[in-house]
Design a protein around this motif. Sequence first.
Motif, PDB file in Angstrom:
ATOM      1  N   ASP A 108      18.452  73.122 105.160  1.00  0.00           N
ATOM      2  CA  ASP A 108      19.901  72.993 105.043  1.00  0.00           C
ATOM      3  C   ASP A 108      20.571  74.216 104.440  1.00  0.00           C
ATOM      4  O   ASP A 108      21.735  74.175 104.078  1.00  0.00           O
ATOM      5  CB  ASP A 108      20.242  71.757 104.205  1.00  0.00           C
ATOM      6  N   GLY A 109      19.856  75.304 104.298  1.00  0.00           N
ATOM      7  CA  GLY A 109      20.422  76.495 103.674  1.00  0.00           C
ATOM      8  C   GLY A 109      19.916  76.697 102.270  1.00  0.00           C
ATOM      9  O   GLY A 109      19.556  77.798 101.892  1.00  0.00           O
ATOM     10  N   HIS A 110      19.845  75.651 101.509  1.00  0.00           N
ATOM     11  CA  HIS A 110      19.370  75.753 100.129  1.00  0.00           C
ATOM     12  C   HIS A 110      17.862  75.571 100.046  1.00  0.00           C
ATOM     13  O   HIS A 110      17.207  76.161  99.191  1.00  0.00           O
ATOM     14  CB  HIS A 110      20.085  74.738  99.244  1.00  0.00           C
ATOM     15  N   THR A 111      17.326  74.740 100.932  1.00  0.00           N
ATOM     16  CA  THR A 111      15.886  74.498 100.985  1.00  0.00           C
ATOM     17  C   THR A 111      15.430  74.508 102.436  1.00  0.00           C
ATOM     18  O   THR A 111      16.171  74.093 103.328  1.00  0.00           O
ATOM     19  CB  THR A 111      15.505  73.154 100.331  1.00  0.00           C
ATOM     20  N   TRP A 112      14.190  74.956 102.637  1.00  0.00           N
ATOM     21  CA  TRP A 112      13.660  75.091 103.994  1.00  0.00           C
ATOM     22  C   TRP A 112      12.187  74.699 104.032  1.00  0.00           C
ATOM     23  O   TRP A 112      11.456  74.944 103.079  1.00  0.00           O
ATOM     24  CB  TRP A 112      13.761  76.541 104.465  1.00  0.00           C
ATOM     25  N   VAL A 113      11.756  74.164 105.145  1.00  0.00           N
ATOM     26  CA  VAL A 113      10.348  74.039 105.488  1.00  0.00           C
ATOM     27  C   VAL A 113      10.124  75.064 106.588  1.00  0.00           C
ATOM     28  O   VAL A 113      10.892  75.111 107.564  1.00  0.00           O
ATOM     29  CB  VAL A 113       9.993  72.616 105.977  1.00  0.00           C
ATOM     30  N   ALA A 114       9.098  75.900 106.423  1.00  0.00           N
ATOM     31  CA  ALA A 114       8.908  76.997 107.375  1.00  0.00           C
ATOM     32  C   ALA A 114       7.438  77.311 107.599  1.00  0.00           C
ATOM     33  O   ALA A 114       6.591  77.097 106.719  1.00  0.00           O
ATOM     34  CB  ALA A 114       9.622  78.247 106.860  1.00  0.00           C
ATOM     35  N   LEU A 115       7.158  77.859 108.781  1.00  0.00           N
ATOM     36  CA  LEU A 115       5.857  78.447 109.060  1.00  0.00           C
ATOM     37  C   LEU A 115       5.808  79.781 108.329  1.00  0.00           C
ATOM     38  O   LEU A 115       6.752  80.576 108.416  1.00  0.00           O
ATOM     39  CB  LEU A 115       5.684  78.684 110.563  1.00  0.00           C
ATOM     40  N   ASP A 116       4.727  80.041 107.637  1.00  0.00           N
ATOM     41  CA  ASP A 116       4.591  81.248 106.824  1.00  0.00           C
ATOM     42  C   ASP A 116       3.506  82.146 107.415  1.00  0.00           C
ATOM     43  O   ASP A 116       2.318  81.821 107.356  1.00  0.00           O
ATOM     44  CB  ASP A 116       4.245  80.852 105.390  1.00  0.00           C
ATOM     45  N   TYR A 117       3.937  83.276 107.976  1.00  0.00           N
ATOM     46  CA  TYR A 117       3.025  84.232 108.615  1.00  0.00           C
ATOM     47  C   TYR A 117       2.725  85.429 107.722  1.00  0.00           C
ATOM     48  O   TYR A 117       2.198  86.422 108.194  1.00  0.00           O
ATOM     49  CB  TYR A 117       3.641  84.740 109.919  1.00  0.00           C
ATOM     50  N   ARG A 118       3.037  85.376 106.447  1.00  0.00           N
ATOM     51  CA  ARG A 118       2.872  86.551 105.592  1.00  0.00           C
ATOM     52  C   ARG A 118       1.409  86.915 105.365  1.00  0.00           C
ATOM     53  O   ARG A 118       1.105  88.078 105.131  1.00  0.00           O
ATOM     54  CB  ARG A 118       3.567  86.338 104.245  1.00  0.00           C
ATOM     55  N   ARG A 119       0.511  85.964 105.400  1.00  0.00           N
ATOM     56  CA  ARG A 119      -0.893  86.245 105.084  1.00  0.00           C
ATOM     57  C   ARG A 119      -1.819  86.210 106.289  1.00  0.00           C
ATOM     58  O   ARG A 119      -2.956  86.660 106.202  1.00  0.00           O
ATOM     59  CB  ARG A 119      -1.390  85.252 104.035  1.00  0.00           C
ATOM     60  N   SER A 120      -1.350  85.634 107.402  1.00  0.00           N
ATOM     61  CA  SER A 120      -2.240  85.442 108.545  1.00  0.00           C
ATOM     62  C   SER A 120      -1.444  85.211 109.821  1.00  0.00           C
ATOM     63  O   SER A 120      -0.287  84.803 109.778  1.00  0.00           O
ATOM     64  CB  SER A 120      -3.132  84.229 108.263  1.00  0.00           C
ATOM     65  N   SER A 121      -2.090  85.444 110.953  1.00  0.00           N
ATOM     66  CA  SER A 121      -1.447  85.134 112.237  1.00  0.00           C
ATOM     67  C   SER A 121      -1.485  83.634 112.509  1.00  0.00           C
ATOM     68  O   SER A 121      -0.785  83.151 113.388  1.00  0.00           O
ATOM     69  CB  SER A 121      -2.121  85.899 113.375  1.00  0.00           C
ATOM     70  N   GLU A 122      -2.317  82.895 111.755  1.00  0.00           N
ATOM     71  CA  GLU A 122      -2.322  81.426 111.788  1.00  0.00           C
ATOM     72  C   GLU A 122      -1.471  80.979 110.609  1.00  0.00           C
ATOM     73  O   GLU A 122      -1.887  81.097 109.456  1.00  0.00           O
ATOM     74  CB  GLU A 122      -3.749  80.883 111.642  1.00  0.00           C
ATOM     75  N   PRO A 123      -0.262  80.497 110.868  1.00  0.00           N
ATOM     76  CA  PRO A 123       0.652  80.238 109.749  1.00  0.00           C
ATOM     77  C   PRO A 123       0.314  78.992 108.950  1.00  0.00           C
ATOM     78  O   PRO A 123      -0.168  77.994 109.482  1.00  0.00           O
ATOM     79  CB  PRO A 123       2.004  80.048 110.448  1.00  0.00           C
ATOM     80  N   SER A 124       0.593  79.079 107.659  1.00  0.00           N
ATOM     81  CA  SER A 124       0.591  77.897 106.802  1.00  0.00           C
ATOM     82  C   SER A 124       2.017  77.343 106.847  1.00  0.00           C
ATOM     83  O   SER A 124       2.915  77.926 107.463  1.00  0.00           O
ATOM     84  CB  SER A 124       0.195  78.271 105.374  1.00  0.00           C
ATOM     85  N   VAL A 125       2.244  76.217 106.193  1.00  0.00           N
ATOM     86  CA  VAL A 125       3.581  75.624 106.121  1.00  0.00           C
ATOM     87  C   VAL A 125       3.968  75.548 104.659  1.00  0.00           C
ATOM     88  O   VAL A 125       3.166  75.124 103.816  1.00  0.00           O
ATOM     89  CB  VAL A 125       3.626  74.222 106.774  1.00  0.00           C
TER      90      VAL A 125
END
Length: 158
Positions: A108-125
């Motif tokens: 909603d702008g203040h909080t997000w659920v996202a795929l995180d690709y910072r450490r790997s090409s297989e994203p965490s959430v």
Amino acid sequence: MTRFDQLKPTFWDRGPGEPLSARTFAHAGRELGVRLPIELGELLGLRNGGTVAGAFDAFPTSEPTSYSGTHVPFDRLLGVGGRLSILDSPYLCAEWGLPRRLVVLSGDGHTWVALDYRRSSEPSVGWFDVELESELALAPTFRAFVEGLVPSGSFPEE
């Protein structure tokens, strides 16, 4: 049959929704410069984003967040295209001061659920709280995230 395969047909709330083609999903990954999880493609292939069924609208957390002491919400999943989309992730990350290499799934702008690709090409959430400048790892993969979703009503009222 895996838990993911069992829940997939009931993942979306009832109502109108067009499926996303595999070709458009693949194009979205190329545009974002990442390999999107195949399970995300399977869900969007049923319906290109929208409201998640009540049986899957929360994810339990290992520690409290600004939202709740027990869970984070996941009542919508962004699709590809339209007014707000996973394709808007680079803009949303810049606008809201989120880390780069995220693909936003819900928020909603203040909080997000996202795929995180910072450490790997297989994203965490992960869960990202803009105002508190905090983040919380939720699941090691998108599949594990979806398989861990539960009804928000299963938590005690706070």
